[in-house]
Design a protein around this motif. Sequence first.
Motif, PDB file in Angstrom:
ATOM      1  N   GLU A 179       0.822  -1.208   0.000  1.00 28.90           N
ATOM      2  CA  GLU A 179       0.000   0.000   0.000  1.00 28.90           C
ATOM      3  C   GLU A 179       0.860   1.264   0.000  1.00 28.90           C
ATOM      4  O   GLU A 179       0.646   2.185  -0.772  1.00 28.90           O
ATOM      5  CB  GLU A 179      -0.932  -0.006   1.216  1.00 28.90           C
ATOM      6  CG  GLU A 179      -2.075  -0.997   1.059  1.00 28.90           C
ATOM      7  CD  GLU A 179      -2.852  -1.174   2.358  1.00 28.90           C
ATOM      8  OE1 GLU A 179      -2.624  -0.378   3.307  1.00 28.90           O
ATOM      9  OE2 GLU A 179      -3.671  -2.098   2.426  1.00 28.90           O
ATOM     10  N   LYS A 180       1.831   1.269   0.875  1.00 30.11           N
ATOM     11  CA  LYS A 180       2.705   2.439   0.966  1.00 30.11           C
ATOM     12  C   LYS A 180       3.443   2.688  -0.347  1.00 30.11           C
ATOM     13  O   LYS A 180       3.548   3.814  -0.835  1.00 30.11           O
ATOM     14  CB  LYS A 180       3.746   2.228   2.078  1.00 30.11           C
ATOM     15  CG  LYS A 180       3.188   2.337   3.483  1.00 30.11           C
ATOM     16  CD  LYS A 180       3.036   3.797   3.871  1.00 30.11           C
ATOM     17  CE  LYS A 180       2.638   3.892   5.348  1.00 30.11           C
ATOM     18  NZ  LYS A 180       2.236   5.263   5.708  1.00 30.11           N
ATOM     19  N   ARG A 194      16.356  -3.998   2.715  1.00 27.98           N
ATOM     20  CA  ARG A 194      16.330  -2.932   3.724  1.00 27.98           C
ATOM     21  C   ARG A 194      15.024  -2.932   4.511  1.00 27.98           C
ATOM     22  O   ARG A 194      15.048  -2.936   5.749  1.00 27.98           O
ATOM     23  CB  ARG A 194      16.540  -1.573   3.040  1.00 27.98           C
ATOM     24  CG  ARG A 194      17.987  -1.367   2.604  1.00 27.98           C
ATOM     25  CD  ARG A 194      18.142  -0.090   1.811  1.00 27.98           C
ATOM     26  NE  ARG A 194      19.546   0.158   1.471  1.00 27.98           N
ATOM     27  CZ  ARG A 194      19.947   1.086   0.620  1.00 27.98           C
ATOM     28  NH1 ARG A 194      19.066   1.859   0.022  1.00 27.98           N
ATOM     29  NH2 ARG A 194      21.228   1.254   0.370  1.00 27.98           N
ATOM     30  N   VAL A 195      13.928  -2.918   3.824  1.00 27.20           N
ATOM     31  CA  VAL A 195      12.647  -2.804   4.523  1.00 27.20           C
ATOM     32  C   VAL A 195      12.434  -3.976   5.473  1.00 27.20           C
ATOM     33  O   VAL A 195      11.932  -3.810   6.580  1.00 27.20           O
ATOM     34  CB  VAL A 195      11.483  -2.711   3.517  1.00 27.20           C
ATOM     35  CG1 VAL A 195      10.144  -2.709   4.248  1.00 27.20           C
ATOM     36  CG2 VAL A 195      11.630  -1.455   2.667  1.00 27.20           C
ATOM     37  N   PHE A 196      12.860  -5.163   5.050  1.00 26.84           N
ATOM     38  CA  PHE A 196      12.619  -6.342   5.873  1.00 26.84           C
ATOM     39  C   PHE A 196      13.891  -6.905   6.501  1.00 26.84           C
ATOM     40  O   PHE A 196      13.907  -8.034   6.992  1.00 26.84           O
ATOM     41  CB  PHE A 196      11.902  -7.408   5.042  1.00 26.84           C
ATOM     42  CG  PHE A 196      10.563  -6.952   4.544  1.00 26.84           C
ATOM     43  CD1 PHE A 196       9.464  -6.899   5.393  1.00 26.84           C
ATOM     44  CD2 PHE A 196      10.399  -6.536   3.225  1.00 26.84           C
ATOM     45  CE1 PHE A 196       8.226  -6.459   4.930  1.00 26.84           C
ATOM     46  CE2 PHE A 196       9.162  -6.093   2.764  1.00 26.84           C
ATOM     47  CZ  PHE A 196       8.079  -6.051   3.620  1.00 26.84           C
ATOM     48  N   ASN A 197      14.947  -6.128   6.432  1.00 26.07           N
ATOM     49  CA  ASN A 197      16.204  -6.510   7.073  1.00 26.07           C
ATOM     50  C   ASN A 197      16.652  -7.925   6.692  1.00 26.07           C
ATOM     51  O   ASN A 197      16.903  -8.764   7.559  1.00 26.07           O
ATOM     52  CB  ASN A 197      16.057  -6.397   8.599  1.00 26.07           C
ATOM     53  CG  ASN A 197      17.411  -6.411   9.293  1.00 26.07           C
ATOM     54  OD1 ASN A 197      18.448  -6.159   8.677  1.00 26.07           O
ATOM     55  ND2 ASN A 197      17.415  -6.726  10.586  1.00 26.07           N
ATOM     56  N   PRO A 226      20.748   7.261   0.541  1.00 25.39           N
ATOM     57  CA  PRO A 226      19.305   7.445   0.381  1.00 25.39           C
ATOM     58  C   PRO A 226      18.792   8.466   1.390  1.00 25.39           C
ATOM     59  O   PRO A 226      19.300   8.559   2.505  1.00 25.39           O
ATOM     60  CB  PRO A 226      18.743   6.048   0.686  1.00 25.39           C
ATOM     61  CG  PRO A 226      19.765   5.391   1.545  1.00 25.39           C
ATOM     62  CD  PRO A 226      21.089   5.941   1.092  1.00 25.39           C
ATOM     63  N   ASP A 227      17.823   9.242   0.960  1.00 30.23           N
ATOM     64  CA  ASP A 227      17.269  10.285   1.827  1.00 30.23           C
ATOM     65  C   ASP A 227      16.161   9.677   2.695  1.00 30.23           C
ATOM     66  O   ASP A 227      14.978   9.883   2.463  1.00 30.23           O
ATOM     67  CB  ASP A 227      16.726  11.428   0.966  1.00 30.23           C
ATOM     68  CG  ASP A 227      16.339  12.629   1.818  1.00 30.23           C
ATOM     69  OD1 ASP A 227      16.458  12.544   3.062  1.00 30.23           O
ATOM     70  OD2 ASP A 227      15.915  13.639   1.241  1.00 30.23           O
ATOM     71  N   CYS A 228      16.599   8.940   3.716  1.00 25.18           N
ATOM     72  CA  CYS A 228      15.640   8.172   4.519  1.00 25.18           C
ATOM     73  C   CYS A 228      14.701   9.073   5.327  1.00 25.18           C
ATOM     74  O   CYS A 228      13.599   8.656   5.689  1.00 25.18           O
ATOM     75  CB  CYS A 228      16.381   7.217   5.452  1.00 25.18           C
ATOM     76  SG  CYS A 228      17.286   5.924   4.572  1.00 25.18           S
ATOM     77  N   LEU A 268       8.415   4.992   4.028  1.00 22.23           N
ATOM     78  CA  LEU A 268       8.487   3.730   4.766  1.00 22.23           C
ATOM     79  C   LEU A 268       9.374   3.836   6.007  1.00 22.23           C
ATOM     80  O   LEU A 268       9.724   2.830   6.616  1.00 22.23           O
ATOM     81  CB  LEU A 268       9.013   2.615   3.848  1.00 22.23           C
ATOM     82  CG  LEU A 268       7.986   2.028   2.890  1.00 22.23           C
ATOM     83  CD1 LEU A 268       8.663   1.184   1.812  1.00 22.23           C
ATOM     84  CD2 LEU A 268       6.971   1.185   3.645  1.00 22.23           C
ATOM     85  N   LYS A 269       9.731   5.071   6.334  1.00 22.84           N
ATOM     86  CA  LYS A 269      10.678   5.264   7.432  1.00 22.84           C
ATOM     87  C   LYS A 269      10.257   4.524   8.696  1.00 22.84           C
ATOM     88  O   LYS A 269      11.068   3.856   9.347  1.00 22.84           O
ATOM     89  CB  LYS A 269      10.833   6.760   7.718  1.00 22.84           C
ATOM     90  CG  LYS A 269      11.957   7.078   8.667  1.00 22.84           C
ATOM     91  CD  LYS A 269      12.264   8.568   8.676  1.00 22.84           C
ATOM     92  CE  LYS A 269      11.116   9.363   9.288  1.00 22.84           C
ATOM     93  NZ  LYS A 269      11.483  10.783   9.500  1.00 22.84           N
ATOM     94  N   LYS A 270       9.007   4.620   9.020  1.00 22.17           N
ATOM     95  CA  LYS A 270       8.558   4.009  10.280  1.00 22.17           C
ATOM     96  C   LYS A 270       8.493   2.490  10.221  1.00 22.17           C
ATOM     97  O   LYS A 270       8.515   1.831  11.252  1.00 22.17           O
ATOM     98  CB  LYS A 270       7.185   4.570  10.661  1.00 22.17           C
ATOM     99  CG  LYS A 270       7.259   6.007  11.122  1.00 22.17           C
ATOM    100  CD  LYS A 270       5.885   6.546  11.496  1.00 22.17           C
ATOM    101  CE  LYS A 270       6.013   8.007  11.957  1.00 22.17           C
ATOM    102  NZ  LYS A 270       4.705   8.678  12.016  1.00 22.17           N
ATOM    103  N   LYS A 271       8.405   1.976   9.019  1.00 18.23           N
ATOM    104  CA  LYS A 271       8.272   0.528   8.880  1.00 18.23           C
ATOM    105  C   LYS A 271       9.589  -0.147   8.503  1.00 18.23           C
ATOM    106  O   LYS A 271       9.731  -1.354   8.601  1.00 18.23           O
ATOM    107  CB  LYS A 271       7.238   0.205   7.799  1.00 18.23           C
ATOM    108  CG  LYS A 271       5.829   0.627   8.155  1.00 18.23           C
ATOM    109  CD  LYS A 271       5.211  -0.388   9.117  1.00 18.23           C
ATOM    110  CE  LYS A 271       3.711  -0.134   9.262  1.00 18.23           C
ATOM    111  NZ  LYS A 271       3.080  -1.128  10.145  1.00 18.23           N
ATOM    112  N   CYS A 272      10.529   0.635   8.027  1.00 17.49           N
ATOM    113  CA  CYS A 272      11.766   0.063   7.486  1.00 17.49           C
ATOM    114  C   CYS A 272      12.644  -0.481   8.610  1.00 17.49           C
ATOM    115  O   CYS A 272      13.123   0.264   9.465  1.00 17.49           O
ATOM    116  CB  CYS A 272      12.525   1.114   6.679  1.00 17.49           C
ATOM    117  SG  CYS A 272      14.080   0.513   5.990  1.00 17.49           S
ATOM    118  N   GLU A 273      12.875  -1.798   8.564  1.00 17.40           N
ATOM    119  CA  GLU A 273      13.657  -2.422   9.619  1.00 17.40           C
ATOM    120  C   GLU A 273      15.124  -2.010   9.568  1.00 17.40           C
ATOM    121  O   GLU A 273      15.784  -1.887  10.601  1.00 17.40           O
ATOM    122  CB  GLU A 273      13.525  -3.945   9.538  1.00 17.40           C
ATOM    123  CG  GLU A 273      12.093  -4.412   9.778  1.00 17.40           C
ATOM    124  CD  GLU A 273      11.964  -5.934   9.734  1.00 17.40           C
ATOM    125  OE1 GLU A 273      12.944  -6.639  10.054  1.00 17.40           O
ATOM    126  OE2 GLU A 273      10.877  -6.414   9.374  1.00 17.40           O
TER     127      GLU A 273
END
Length: 341
Positions: free
Chosen positions: A11-12, A148-151, A198-200, A205-210
């Motif tokens: 969704e994001k 990155r998102v899911f480490n 990257p400009d995190c 997805l900052k709050k979700k990115c592991e």
Amino acid sequence: MNKKNSYFFAEKIIDWYTEQKRNLPWRNTKDPYKVWLSEIILQQTRVAQGLPYYNRFVENFPTVRSLAEAKEQDVLRLWQGLGYYSRARNLHKCAKVVVASGGTFPDNFLDLRKLPGVGDYTAAAIASFCFDEAVPVVDGNVYRVLARVFNIDVPIQTPKARQTFFDKAKQEMPVEQAATFNQAIMEFGALQCVFKNPDCEKCVLKKKCEAWQHQRVEQLPVKEKKSKTRNRYFYYLVKKKGKAIYMKQRIEKDIWHGLYDFELVETEKEKKEKELVAKYNPQKISKVYKHLLSHQTIYARFMLTSNVNKPQGKAYTLKQIEALPKPRLILQYLQDEEILE
DNA sequence: AAACCGGGGGC
DNA sequence: GCCCCAGGTTT
């Protein structure tokens, strides 16, 4: 197993894509020919570099049939400057295969996968973009974003990685939005979740990115292999007659297969000019081909030393050769030759 | 599994 | 300089 309670990631990323996507010509069509063409061109190639080639190909070869009927030399000439020339040869071969089997592209992943030059990635891209098949694309961007998102720290060059990332992408993919999801994740990797810096802070997805949470963004994806390189030393012996320059097609099984360059001497190590001049008398090298300038020459290279995996020096079209500043070593031979004539 | 195949660009 | 890029084929 394929059911999920939350598609937060999809969704994001789809929301982001809807707002931020670039307007690119191959995204305004579901024509498998154009999608296929764009995917082949964009293999290992940035959009900015591939875009003008895509436009030229569509203009010169509007249909798969016109491409199939072209001469290979013309296809290669249009490819000039893109690199990885096997892509162009497979492109042409593939067009012929498609035409021979009725002129339409296969409409599913498994059959697309059988085409020359079409691997897992390209087959998945065409199948999802054109036919809405729910098969994930796994490319460098997908590796990076998912890692990155899911480490996920599976080294991406291992065989296990492909399966791991494929499964994860599949798991996160809403079946009804396969095409958009695939495009979104790749665009996200290309524009937001880039390899370096990257400009995190402004990432949706900052709050979700592991990786962000664990401060591991710069360490993912994990890549452990360093491909070894070796140097090869090419000494080109340029012969000139009037306005013609002698060139030779590289038919041997080696780098730059099928492209053109000058007569050359390859040595194990770097050599001094004097040794080469003494050993290889320019008179014995070759004669001048008068038809050279009318020939469909693809490429010429001035290159005194070369690293196989990462060639140094520039490539020039035939038209540009005359205007080139001559490298010192080559100039030596030209002078010798002028004396000959 | 590893090697091979390019050119362009970011930093 | 080093590493990356909307990979696929061959050995």
